[in-house]
Scaffold this active site. Structure first.
Site, PDB file in Angstrom:
ATOM      1  N   ASN A  41       0.822  -1.211   0.000  1.00  0.00           N
ATOM      2  CA  ASN A  41       0.000   0.000   0.000  1.00  0.00           C
ATOM      3  C   ASN A  41       0.858   1.264   0.000  1.00  0.00           C
ATOM      4  OD1 ASN A  41      -2.410  -1.486   0.138  1.00  0.00           O
ATOM      5  ND2 ASN A  41      -2.293  -1.611   2.360  1.00  0.00           N
TER       6      ASN A  41
ATOM      7  N   GLU B  14     -16.726   3.594   1.169  1.00  0.00           N
ATOM      8  CA  GLU B  14     -15.356   3.972   0.845  1.00  0.00           C
ATOM      9  C   GLU B  14     -15.416   4.865  -0.384  1.00  0.00           C
ATOM     10  OE1 GLU B  14     -12.448   0.718   0.760  1.00  0.00           O
ATOM     11  OE2 GLU B  14     -13.872  -0.499   1.909  1.00  0.00           O
TER      12      GLU B  14
ATOM     13  N   SER C 167     -11.118  -1.037  -1.875  1.00  0.00           N
ATOM     14  CA  SER C 167      -9.810  -1.673  -1.736  1.00  0.00           C
ATOM     15  C   SER C 167      -9.662  -2.969  -2.517  1.00  0.00           C
ATOM     16  CB  SER C 167      -9.537  -1.964  -0.255  1.00  0.00           C
ATOM     17  OG  SER C 167     -10.526  -2.827   0.283  1.00  0.00           O
TER      18      SER C 167
ATOM     19  N   ASP D  80     -14.746   6.777   3.790  1.00  0.00           N
ATOM     20  CA  ASP D  80     -13.396   6.321   4.122  1.00  0.00           C
ATOM     21  C   ASP D  80     -12.513   6.481   2.881  1.00  0.00           C
ATOM     22  OD1 ASP D  80     -11.067   4.927   4.665  1.00  0.00           O
ATOM     23  OD2 ASP D  80     -12.073   3.369   5.820  1.00  0.00           O
TER      24      ASP D  80
ATOM     25  N   HIS E 166      -7.590   4.503   0.752  1.00  0.00           N
ATOM     26  CA  HIS E 166      -6.791   4.153  -0.427  1.00  0.00           C
ATOM     27  C   HIS E 166      -6.687   5.299  -1.426  1.00  0.00           C
ATOM     28  CE1 HIS E 166      -6.337  -0.120   0.598  1.00  0.00           C
ATOM     29  NE2 HIS E 166      -7.525   0.024   1.166  1.00  0.00           N
TER      30      HIS E 166
END
Length: 398
Positions: free
Chosen positions: A51, A183, A187, A213, A216
């Site tokens: 990541n 999100e 992800s 969220d 990423h």
């Protein structure tokens, strides 16, 4: 007599055997990191499971510049306490002000990790008079937070805003508060939420909060690297904007951007914040150092975008058409085939891992490629060539 009645540890041994038999037993891998490379089992491999999206975690120039700052010399290596006791060092509040200023929002609040944030915010805010409506593919940490809250919840189909709207119409009058949770950049498939659509649904009712969220996306999306919310120009319409430092920003911890009322309420009710020793001030100083430089990494963001488009084009029909980011699924299908393909790619020098049910739906096992800005076009081309060779070999077998 049942062995478990004699030794209670035996039942755990049995369960481990079941995991091993099904091929789902996990172990901590022994490996050595060398920037974008991993040394594992005596083999050097390109790390396609990281990541570290901007490639900053091993950047020697950035590290040296930070270590020369006064903060690096004087900030303690431990807070030794919760922030509510004696652990509230000035560097925490300085970083929170920086984050709030970056987003042009009222305030921000730091947490020890993205997991702390997602398992603490919703239980603090939600009760039996709250309905949580969450995208089907939100991260496991968010699901844990929903379950810990004890609030009623429903999960709408992934990015299916028509279904979400139906759920809102059906439940709008039955709850004091409704929290929509998503999100921004998912992800597993690297696809992106339509945040403006969610804001429009939120604004249609007076008692809805929107929780997004950006784990990423922070650092890698938007002109200044502030995520999908910046990219879609809708920062002000989101009530709880969560992000992490442990991915593109090469640090650890997390934050939420919100109103001063919500910040104060979380400080008084959020258990992971109240009962955790705060992160080391030294670590927070490093995070602040990187945060202030996020706008400067536009070249890294562009490079990451270019590499991602290159791989996505090669994976058309195999999952590349789904992704809108640096996270790209290579959908194989059945779990045994996926495991074999991942093993073959590792033999060819590409460290990647299979993702199988229940993490993804049955029949969609995939290899999740996670790209970083310090990779080279030639390395991505070598990966593409290896995938083509595997596919051609499979067709010949058929």
């Amino acid at each position: 007599m049942d062995k478990r009645m004699i030794n209670p540890i035996y039942k755990y041994e049995e369960r481990l055997c079941v995991l091993a038999t099904s091929g789902n037993l996990r172990e901590l891998p022994e490996m050595e990191h060398q920037g974008k490379w991993i040394l594992h089992a005596g083999k050097r491999m390109l790390n396609l499971s990281s990541n570290d999206y901007l490639g900053l975690s091993g950047n020697p120039e950035l590290r040296a510049e930070f270590l020369a700052t006064p903060a690096a010399r004087w900030e303690p290596f431990s807070s030794s306490s919760s922030r509510l006791l004696t652990g509230n060092f000035p560097v925490y509040e300085a970083l929170e002000r920086e984050i709030a200023r970056s987003f042009e929002r009222e305030t921000a609040l730091l947490f020890n990790s993205g997991y702390h944030a997602n398992t603490g915010i919703l239980p603090a805010l939600a009760d039996k008079r709250t309905l949580i409506l969450a995208d089907k593919w939100v991260h496991a940490s968010i699901i844990d937070g929903i379950l810990l809250s004890g609030a009623p919840f429903q999960r709408y189909r992934h990015n299916d805003y028509e279904q979400l709207e139906r759920l809102l119409r059906k439940n709008a009058t039955d709850y004091e508060t409704i929290i929509i949770v998503t999100e921004s950049l998912f992800s597993m498939d690297g696809d992106v939420a339509d945040l403006w659509r969610l804001i429009a649904l939120k604004r249609a009712y007076p008692h809805i909060l929107l929780y997004v969220d950006e784990a990423h996306a922070i650092g890698v999306r938007g002109e200044r690297g502030l995520g999908i919310a910046e990219e879609q120009d809708c920062i002000q319409g989101i009530d709880l904007l969560v992000g992490t430092f442990g991915k593109a920003l090469a640090s650890m911890g997390a934050y939420v951007v919100c109103s001063s009322v919500l910040r104060s309420y979380l400080i008084n009710t959020m258990r992971p914040l109240i009962f955790s020793t705060a992160l080391p001030p030294f670590q927070i100083a490093w995070t602040r150092f990187v945060w202030e430089r996020i706008p400067e990494f536009s070249a890294e963001r562009e490079r990451l975008r270019s590499l991602s488009v290159r791989l996505a084009h090669a994976l058309q029909g195999k999952g590349g058409e789904i992704s809108q980011s640096h996270i790209l699924p290579f959908i194989v299908g059945e779990s045994p085939d996926c495991v074999l393909k991942a093993e073959e790619l590792r033999r060819k020098g590409f460290y990647c891992l299979p993702v199988r049910p229940p993490t993804v739906p049955k029949g969609t096992s995939r290899i999740r490629f996670s790209l970083t800005a310090n990779m080279e076009e030639a390395e991505i081309d070598a990966l593409i060539a290896s995938i083509y060779v595997m596919d051609n070999s499979k067709r010949k077998e058929l």
